[in-house]
Design a protein around this motif. Structure first.
Motif, mmCIF file in Angstrom:
data_model
loop_
_atom_site.group_PDB
_atom_site.id
_atom_site.type_symbol
_atom_site.label_atom_id
_atom_site.label_comp_id
_atom_site.label_asym_id
_atom_site.label_seq_id
_atom_site.Cartn_x
_atom_site.Cartn_y
_atom_site.Cartn_z
ATOM 1 N N VAL A 9 81.635 -13.978 89.071
ATOM 2 C CA VAL A 9 80.380 -13.793 89.968
ATOM 3 C C VAL A 9 80.626 -14.041 91.194
ATOM 4 O O VAL A 9 80.315 -13.076 92.026
ATOM 5 C CB VAL A 9 79.172 -14.512 89.316
ATOM 6 N N GLN A 57 76.055 -10.888 84.929
ATOM 7 C CA GLN A 57 76.808 -11.585 86.019
ATOM 8 C C GLN A 57 76.186 -10.926 87.548
ATOM 9 O O GLN A 57 76.086 -11.803 88.366
ATOM 10 C CB GLN A 57 78.279 -11.082 85.912
ATOM 11 N N THR A 116 79.003 -22.925 88.084
ATOM 12 C CA THR A 116 77.994 -21.934 88.244
ATOM 13 C C THR A 116 77.420 -21.557 89.418
ATOM 14 O O THR A 116 77.259 -22.532 90.328
ATOM 15 C CB THR A 116 76.706 -22.675 87.235
ATOM 16 N N PRO A 117 77.455 -20.153 89.636
ATOM 17 C CA PRO A 117 77.802 -18.921 89.061
ATOM 18 C C PRO A 117 79.287 -19.090 88.989
ATOM 19 O O PRO A 117 80.004 -19.937 89.619
ATOM 20 C CB PRO A 117 77.441 -17.959 89.802
ATOM 21 N N SER A 118 79.658 -18.632 88.023
ATOM 22 C CA SER A 118 81.070 -18.376 87.574
ATOM 23 C C SER A 118 82.093 -17.915 88.849
ATOM 24 O O SER A 118 81.596 -17.163 89.720
ATOM 25 C CB SER A 118 81.513 -17.613 86.243
#
Length: 649
Positions: free
Chosen positions: A395, A46, A390-392
């Motif tokens: 993150v 992450q 994305t990124p989550s």
């Protein structure tokens, strides 16, 4: 027979009871996963995803605490109104240890009271991340909402903003405070955090403003000068339910069964310490909710105006009176560092973040991804639907933590300033000091004969196209304007298949095209009515005919200003003379996207988006005539960047 009936009744009762127990077990298990109680795990992957997308070091402050304690109390404001506050402190704290604090303002209940399960007493994911790293977390119900007393004449009123300032003043006087305060929020809370940042309070060192507006009028209430009926109406109903202490319908039957209402407050803060409230604070909660009945109906107020400077009767103010962009102009520069996070298809909030980045000196860190409202879903139209971001979201939170670590704790290296943005269709992140990025050029595609979009028009084919828009046309149930309430995925199906639209298509692209900036449509148009609006949709069409949404824009004709720049004040309104050709420049929402070679551009004009926006004209049809000639060069203007110029700046 009577015995048989009794036995069936008993069996039915046992089956129902078993089902209820099973359902509660499932709810408990899901709640444990969705709302765990311990510190969140932070994986190396992450941290590296954060660094790869947003730049900077792949590091955040280390975990220091695994436990925390909640205290809820009323804090008395200068005018006698009591504000509900939740104080979360990590612990156990050793003597003499002081902490920075992060304040979360909200009008959506600082905490739930739940039945059967203990979710309401657990901090949310970002809270747990901060607490585990040694931050105090303070959550407040805005006056006139949740468990707070008072009423709400309109959002982010001066009294509401002053309340937040008093909360900050209280924080820095506490023995556990080191005097450094951050503010954070998403959506409404993000705007509240921006107002706090604009106060230039010496203790407020950093603000995280996420998925929130910058200009109330253009970003949410009247995009293009047209009332956002769907949002304003449903947001008003949503807030009315919350302010009455009830669970809104959008939460669903299970949510209504599990959530009792806003969490009551247990104590009252006094100079001598915490004083317990009788009956666990329930009588006080009911008194607070009773005062919320005086809250102004925001939909009623919005329907009384058409321009940004008009006064909405019930509220007694214009939209600019409670808009961050105007507040910054009145308040002047702030020393508070601001990080903005936004999603490309989160209504008009990407534009909000980019305007904040361009106009507010301290808001020089900005992140825009292919995300929905709240950043949990990926909305790249070239990727599968309902994909995770994305990124989550986890993150994204780490990027905020890293920002706070530097500005509130002085830890780590300074996060990169500038803009980090995702190029949809390429799955790539870019970094720029400006928006649009350096090296972008404006390329015109002219609306031309045969429903073509052409870079170089043929003079012999000057002419016009007339059409009668279908004023029942809508952009569908998953458009960018709906995600702001339900945090749904964003995608468009059959957007331009409906009758009553005027469309133009380019030849297949010979090379990939990268758009990065603010497209616009320069339009020369006449109408047979005194009022109309234009809706513009840009799509990329693959060789098999599948369409990929790119962006959109809208403009009410009376808001066309001087033709080159729209204007949204009543004194700048431009009347429409039926049959007279007028110039209007329709701003499309900003976007960054790579369109593959072989795809065609498709531009479609509509006269309505009945799924979300008010209709113009209110009654009857309208016929529009779009002119396309050397003298009246209607054209789509795209900000293009050559792929080799898209490297990190």
């Amino acid at each position: 027979m009577r015995f048989l009936s009794s036995r069936l009744v008993r069996r039915a009762f046992v089956a129902l009871a078993s089902l209820v127990v099973l359902l509660l077990l499932v709810v408990w298990i899901v709640g444990t996963v969705v709302l765990p109680s311990g510190p969140p795990d932070v994986e190396d992957s992450q941290l590296h995803a954060m660094s790869a997308a947003f730049g900077g070091d792949p590091a955040v402050s280390p975990e220091r605490y695994e436990e925390w304690e909640l205290t809820s109390f009323y804090l008395l404001m200068r005018d006698g109104v009591e504000i509900a506050v939740d104080l979360w402190l990590p612990g156990p704290l050793e003597d003499g240890v002081t902490l920075p604090a992060v304040v979360f303002p909200t009008r959506y209940w600082r905490r739930w009271e739940t039945r059967f399960v203990s979710w309401g007493d657990r901090p949310w994911s970002m809270d747990r991340l901060l607490l585990s790293r040694g931050y105090a977390v303070i959550k407040t119900d805005a006056r006139g909402s949740g468990a707070s007393f008072g009423s709400r004449p309109y959002p982010w009123s001066p009294d509401e903003v002053s309340d937040y300032e008093e909360v900050v003043d209280w924080v820095i006087t506490q023995p556990w405070s080191d005097g450094n305060v951050g503010v954070q929020g998403t959506s409404y809370g993000g705007t509240a955090a921006e107002f706090i940042a604009g106060l230039n309070h010496p203790a407020v060192r950093a603000a995280a403003v996420e998925f929130s507006l910058y200009d109330v009028y253009r970003d949410i209430a009247f995009p293009g000068g047209v009332l956002n009926e769907w949002f304003v109406s449903r947001w008003g109903m949503f807030n009315a339910a919350l302010d009455a202490g009830t669970v809104p319908e959008v939460i669903g039957l299970l949510g209504k069964a599990l959530v009792r209402g806003p969490a009551p407050v247990e104590y009252r803060w006094t100079p001598g310490g915490l004083a317990p409230l009788p009956d666990d604070g329930r009588p006080a909660l009911q008194k607070a909710i009773a005062q919320h009945a005086a809250n102004v109906n925001i939909e009623d107020a919005a329907r009384r105006v058409a321009f940004r400077d008009q006064i909405a009767g019930p509220a007694g103010v214009s939209t600019d009176d409670f808009s961050p962009h105007a507040f910054h102009e009145r308040a002047g520069p702030t020393d508070t560092a601001i990080i903005s996070i936004a999603g490309w298809y989160d209504g008009a909030y990407a534009r909000a973040a980019l305007e904040r980045f361009r106009q507010v000196p301290g808001a020089d860190t900005c992140i825009v991804g292919a995300w929905n409202h709240g950043g949990r879903k990926g909305v790249d139209p070239f990727e599968p639907r309902n994909a995770e971001a994305t990124p989550s979201r986890a993150v994204q939170r780490l990027a905020v933590l890293r920002f706070f670590d530097y500005h509130l704790k002085g830890q780590g290296t300074e996060p990169p300033k500038g803009l980090s943005y995702e190029i949809m269709g390429a799955g790539a992140w870019q970094h720029s000091a400006t928006w649009p990025p350096a090296g972008s050029t404006m390329q015109a595609y002219h609306l031309w004969a045969g429903n073509r979009l052409v870079p170089q028009p043929d003079e012999s084919l000057d002419g016009f196209d007339s059409f009668t828009p279908d004023l029942t046309h809508g952009s569908g149930p998953n458009a960018r304007w709906r995600t702001q309430l339900g945090q749904d995925d964003v995608f468009y199906t059959g957007l331009t298949d409906a009758p009553g639209l005027l469309s133009f298509s380019s030849e297949p692209l010979e090379t990939p095209m990268r758009i990065a900036g603010d497209p616009q449509l320069r339009l020369f148009v006449a109408a047979d009515r005194e009022d109309f609006a234009v809706y513009v949709y840009l799509e990329a069409v693959d060789p098999e005919g599948q369409r990929h949404y790119v962006t959109e824009g809208s403009l009410r004709a009376v808001c066309r200003g001087d033709g080159a720049t729209p204007a949204f004040t009543s004194d700048a309104a431009s009347s429409v003379i039926p049959g007279e050709v007028m110039e209007m420049t329709v701003p499309l929402l900003p976007v960054a996207m790579q369109i593959p070679a072989g795809y065609r551009l498709r531009l479609s004009l509509a006269g309505a988006d009945s799924d979300y926006f008010a209709r113009h004209p209110a009654q009857g049809p309208v016929t529009l005539t779009v002119h396309r000639s050397q003298m009246r060069p209607s054209a789509l203007v795209l900000p293009l960047v050559a792929p080799h110029k898209m490297a990190h700046e």
